[in-house]
Enzyme design. Sequence first.
Site, mmCIF file in Angstrom:
data_model
loop_
_atom_site.group_PDB
_atom_site.id
_atom_site.type_symbol
_atom_site.label_atom_id
_atom_site.label_comp_id
_atom_site.label_asym_id
_atom_site.label_seq_id
_atom_site.Cartn_x
_atom_site.Cartn_y
_atom_site.Cartn_z
ATOM 1 N N HIS A 167 0.761 -1.256 -0.107
ATOM 2 C CA HIS A 167 -0.058 -0.156 -0.054
ATOM 3 C C HIS A 167 0.861 1.384 0.132
ATOM 4 O O HIS A 167 0.620 2.368 0.671
ATOM 5 C CB HIS A 167 -0.796 0.123 1.128
ATOM 6 C CG HIS A 167 -1.646 -1.287 1.377
ATOM 7 N ND1 HIS A 167 -2.821 -1.518 0.873
ATOM 8 C CD2 HIS A 167 -1.402 -2.470 2.268
ATOM 9 C CE1 HIS A 167 -3.204 -2.651 1.264
ATOM 10 N NE2 HIS A 167 -2.431 -3.358 2.145
ATOM 11 N N SER A 288 14.628 21.061 -17.591
ATOM 12 C CA SER A 288 13.261 21.876 -17.681
ATOM 13 C C SER A 288 13.892 23.125 -18.444
ATOM 14 O O SER A 288 14.957 23.695 -18.372
ATOM 15 C CB SER A 288 12.984 22.132 -16.368
ATOM 16 O OG SER A 288 12.052 23.295 -16.564
ATOM 17 N N LYS A 294 16.184 21.353 -12.585
ATOM 18 C CA LYS A 294 15.326 20.220 -12.711
ATOM 19 C C LYS A 294 16.144 19.202 -13.364
ATOM 20 O O LYS A 294 16.886 19.521 -14.352
ATOM 21 C CB LYS A 294 13.956 20.576 -13.408
ATOM 22 C CG LYS A 294 12.936 21.281 -12.715
ATOM 23 C CD LYS A 294 12.544 20.556 -11.394
ATOM 24 C CE LYS A 294 11.630 19.505 -11.848
ATOM 25 N NZ LYS A 294 10.351 19.553 -12.129
ATOM 26 N N GLU A 301 9.211 8.193 -17.157
ATOM 27 C CA GLU A 301 7.883 8.358 -17.551
ATOM 28 C C GLU A 301 7.313 8.077 -18.576
ATOM 29 O O GLU A 301 6.127 7.480 -18.820
ATOM 30 C CB GLU A 301 7.746 10.081 -17.160
ATOM 31 C CG GLU A 301 8.026 10.509 -15.964
ATOM 32 C CD GLU A 301 8.089 12.093 -15.829
ATOM 33 O OE1 GLU A 301 7.119 12.767 -15.510
ATOM 34 O OE2 GLU A 301 9.158 12.544 -16.189
#
Length: 470
Positions: A167, A288, A294, A301
Amino acid sequence: MSDSDQTNNSSASPSRSGAFDAAVDRRVERFTESISFDQRLYPQDIAGSIAHAQMLADQNILTADESQQIVATLSEIKSQLDAGTFELKTELEDIHMNIEQALIDELGDVGRKLHTGRSRNDQVSTDMRLWVRGAIDRIDAGLEQLQLSFLSRCEQDAEVILPAYTHLQRAQPVVAPHYWLAYIEKFQRDRDRLADCRKRVNLCSLGTAALAGTTLDIDRENTAKRLGFEGLVENSIDSSSDRDYLLETCFCLSTIGIHLSGWAEEWILWSTIEFDFISLPHEFCTGSSIMPQKINPDVLELTRGKSARVIGSLQTLLVLTKGLPLAYNRDLQEDKRPFFEAVDTIEGCLDVAAPLVAGAKLKRESIDSRLEKGFLDATTLMEFLIKRGTPQRKAHHLIGGLVKLATERTVTLSQLELQDFQSFDSSLDDSIYSVLGVTNAVAAFQSYGSTAPNRVQMQVQRWKSRLNPV
Ligand code: ARG
């Protein structure tokens, strides 16, 4: 030229017999073509045609000379296709007819004999089966590379203990290689599934012709052997309609996509400051355009995101083939784009996954600094009581009380005093501390397949000899 202009029509198409009284409408030509996406089948189409021509000569349906001319010309056509100098024509609809027409242009009537005893229905299925077989083999090799990357981490990360989650809440401690082996196992099942599926892919449909077979004395075993197939598709009408082999391969690809996606998600989380478990190799990260600090995990992803395309392809193929009557229906032409896309996507993901896995680094200090948080030793402590005779449900309840107490005091279980333990169970003594703390806890998981370092080392050795890294 208007849309319905017929002046430059496709009546030259080998598939338009004398039965037509009009040339095909240009719009239909554009609507029905598949050359724009089935051209990648050309190596398989030519291999299939060469095997077919050789078989026809073995059966005295073609003369040896005719067969040789066909084979030589097909090889020449292949060289042109390899070199990108072959002109593919939309009016010739698909790769099969583009190649056949080029053969006819070169050899005249001899070229017109190639399509003896076969149809495009068995031809396209044979081409696809050959293509899928090659794709399975490439993907299997890609999965093996990924397994080897995870295996190579097992040594360097042998000493690292990580929290494992259910979980997404801290649950029990594991050694890092236990995680890596979990992925190796998953990818092995993917490979096993592909290998099983390959048995049904690797059957030859050539010679089943349109749907009923042929009246000519062909030898299907001959072509199957030449093309390296393990056997024949038995029933000609089944052969013409069957796309199960695409469905099950695409299911295998979807499962790979799901495994890759779950791994990617896990490492995306781990690479956040909030987790701070892993640093990704910068060659596999992107920046970025506005925020200079970043370093983003875009490769992970996109791996997660691209799995959607594979699962989407499976859905398309299932819906496409549902409710089709026997045998060939043109709907089946629509199988190629989703299938190719599924294969291309998984190959693309595997291509970056293996080096990314090998190049990432676990942030041991950061992991260690919070490892005692979350009571990862609570199960071990409970099982310690069970070993001393406390019934599981009672022990479970009792440790829950200790966790509550420790939480109130913001300490770990190992920081509680002996009298705290004794207030819950007066028979407890000092030996309780031997199972507390994450290092003690992890070593206590000794059952088969579990996470104690010695157990995990046994699994690593098993995988080393199985994958035999060079
Ligand atoms: N381009 C077709 C396909 O991919 C080849 C088979 C055509 N057969 C036919 N009977 N029209 O399915």
